[in-house]
Design a protein around this motif. Structure first.
Motif, PDB file in Angstrom:
ATOM      1  N   GLY A  20      -5.474 -28.274 -24.536  1.00 23.55           N
ATOM      2  CA  GLY A  20      -5.771 -27.482 -25.726  1.00 23.55           C
ATOM      3  C   GLY A  20      -4.617 -27.480 -26.719  1.00 23.55           C
ATOM      4  N   PHE A  21      -3.396 -27.395 -26.225  1.00 24.95           N
ATOM      5  CA  PHE A  21      -2.223 -27.415 -27.095  1.00 24.95           C
ATOM      6  C   PHE A  21      -2.081 -28.770 -27.773  1.00 24.95           C
ATOM      7  N   PHE A  22      -2.321 -29.848 -27.032  1.00 21.88           N
ATOM      8  CA  PHE A  22      -2.241 -31.192 -27.600  1.00 21.88           C
ATOM      9  C   PHE A  22      -3.286 -31.394 -28.693  1.00 21.88           C
ATOM     10  N   ILE A  23      -4.511 -30.985 -28.440  1.00 16.87           N
ATOM     11  CA  ILE A  23      -5.578 -31.135 -29.430  1.00 16.87           C
ATOM     12  C   ILE A  23      -5.273 -30.296 -30.672  1.00 16.87           C
ATOM     13  N   THR A  24      -4.761 -29.086 -30.487  1.00 16.82           N
ATOM     14  CA  THR A  24      -4.418 -28.229 -31.620  1.00 16.82           C
ATOM     15  C   THR A  24      -3.298 -28.833 -32.457  1.00 16.82           C
ATOM     16  N   LEU A  25      -2.248 -29.311 -31.813  1.00 14.42           N
ATOM     17  CA  LEU A  25      -1.142 -29.913 -32.554  1.00 14.42           C
ATOM     18  C   LEU A  25      -1.569 -31.182 -33.287  1.00 14.42           C
ATOM     19  N   MET A  26      -2.396 -31.985 -32.665  1.00  9.53           N
ATOM     20  CA  MET A  26      -2.863 -33.210 -33.317  1.00  9.53           C
ATOM     21  C   MET A  26      -3.734 -32.883 -34.530  1.00  9.53           C
ATOM     22  N   THR A  27      -4.591 -31.873 -34.407  1.00  8.55           N
ATOM     23  CA  THR A  27      -5.451 -31.482 -35.523  1.00  8.55           C
ATOM     24  C   THR A  27      -4.632 -30.926 -36.683  1.00  8.55           C
ATOM     25  N   LEU A  28      -3.676 -30.063 -36.382  1.00  9.85           N
ATOM     26  CA  LEU A  28      -2.835 -29.507 -37.443  1.00  9.85           C
ATOM     27  C   LEU A  28      -1.962 -30.586 -38.084  1.00  9.85           C
ATOM     28  N   GLY A  29      -1.418 -31.475 -37.279  1.00 13.80           N
ATOM     29  CA  GLY A  29      -0.582 -32.542 -37.818  1.00 13.80           C
ATOM     30  C   GLY A  29      -1.356 -33.487 -38.720  1.00 13.80           C
ATOM     31  N   ALA A  30      -2.558 -33.860 -38.311  1.00 12.16           N
ATOM     32  CA  ALA A  30      -3.375 -34.747 -39.140  1.00 12.16           C
ATOM     33  C   ALA A  30      -3.833 -34.046 -40.412  1.00 12.16           C
ATOM     34  N   SER A  31      -4.118 -32.756 -40.331  1.00 19.18           N
ATOM     35  CA  SER A  31      -4.499 -32.002 -41.530  1.00 19.18           C
ATOM     36  C   SER A  31      -3.340 -31.927 -42.514  1.00 19.18           C
ATOM     37  N   MET A  32      -2.144 -31.693 -42.010  1.00 19.44           N
ATOM     38  CA  MET A  32      -0.982 -31.653 -42.894  1.00 19.44           C
ATOM     39  C   MET A  32      -0.704 -33.026 -43.504  1.00 19.44           C
ATOM     40  N   ALA A  33      -0.907 -34.082 -42.736  1.00 18.81           N
ATOM     41  CA  ALA A  33      -0.724 -35.431 -43.273  1.00 18.81           C
ATOM     42  C   ALA A  33      -1.749 -35.719 -44.365  1.00 18.81           C
ATOM     43  N   GLY A  34      -2.992 -35.315 -44.153  1.00 23.63           N
ATOM     44  CA  GLY A  34      -4.020 -35.491 -45.182  1.00 23.63           C
ATOM     45  C   GLY A  34      -3.712 -34.696 -46.432  1.00 23.63           C
ATOM     46  N   GLY A  35      -3.196 -33.482 -46.259  1.00 20.49           N
ATOM     47  CA  GLY A  35      -2.804 -32.681 -47.414  1.00 20.49           C
ATOM     48  C   GLY A  35      -1.640 -33.297 -48.172  1.00 20.49           C
ATOM     49  N   LEU A  36      -0.709 -33.879 -47.438  1.00 17.02           N
ATOM     50  CA  LEU A  36       0.422 -34.545 -48.079  1.00 17.02           C
ATOM     51  C   LEU A  36      -0.025 -35.786 -48.856  1.00 17.02           C
ATOM     52  N   ILE A  37      -0.958 -36.530 -48.292  1.00 17.79           N
ATOM     53  CA  ILE A  37      -1.499 -37.691 -49.003  1.00 17.79           C
ATOM     54  C   ILE A  37      -2.191 -37.255 -50.286  1.00 17.79           C
ATOM     55  N   TRP A  38      -2.933 -36.141 -50.227  1.00 14.98           N
ATOM     56  CA  TRP A  38      -3.575 -35.633 -51.438  1.00 14.98           C
ATOM     57  C   TRP A  38      -2.533 -35.214 -52.468  1.00 14.98           C
ATOM     58  N   LEU A  39      -1.456 -34.564 -52.016  1.00 14.14           N
ATOM     59  CA  LEU A  39      -0.408 -34.153 -52.951  1.00 14.14           C
ATOM     60  C   LEU A  39       0.261 -35.347 -53.612  1.00 14.14           C
TER      61      LEU A  39
END
Length: 78
Positions: A20-39
């Motif tokens: 659960g911790f791994f899935i949560t960290l991967m989801t948050l990390g990919a979301s932040m990467a997508g947000g950075l790409i948008w920025l």
């Protein structure tokens, strides 16, 4: 992904907590990467805030969440 999993796997947690911790960290990390790409790039052609939600949401869902589940499933860590 491999380094992140091995760092989490060193902990003395149960298997379900590690997964659960791994899935949560991967989801948050990919979301932040997508947000950075948008920025960096997306603000030029998709200026409203819905663009941020699309970039971050799709990256988090498909790259982070589904990618983490497939990684755990294929490597028999679950």
């Amino acid at each position: 992904m491999k380094k992140l999993w091995f760092m989490i796997n060193k902990r003395g947690w149960s298997r379900s907590v590690k997964n659960g911790f791994f899935i949560t960290l991967m989801t948050l990390g990919a979301s932040m990467a997508g947000g950075l790409i948008w920025l960096l790039f997306g603000r030029n052609f998709w200026t409203d805030i819905s663009g941020l939600f699309c970039f971050a949401g799709y990256a988090g869902m498909y790259v982070g969440f589904v990618g983490a589940i497939l990684y755990l499933y294929n490597h028999d860590f679950a």
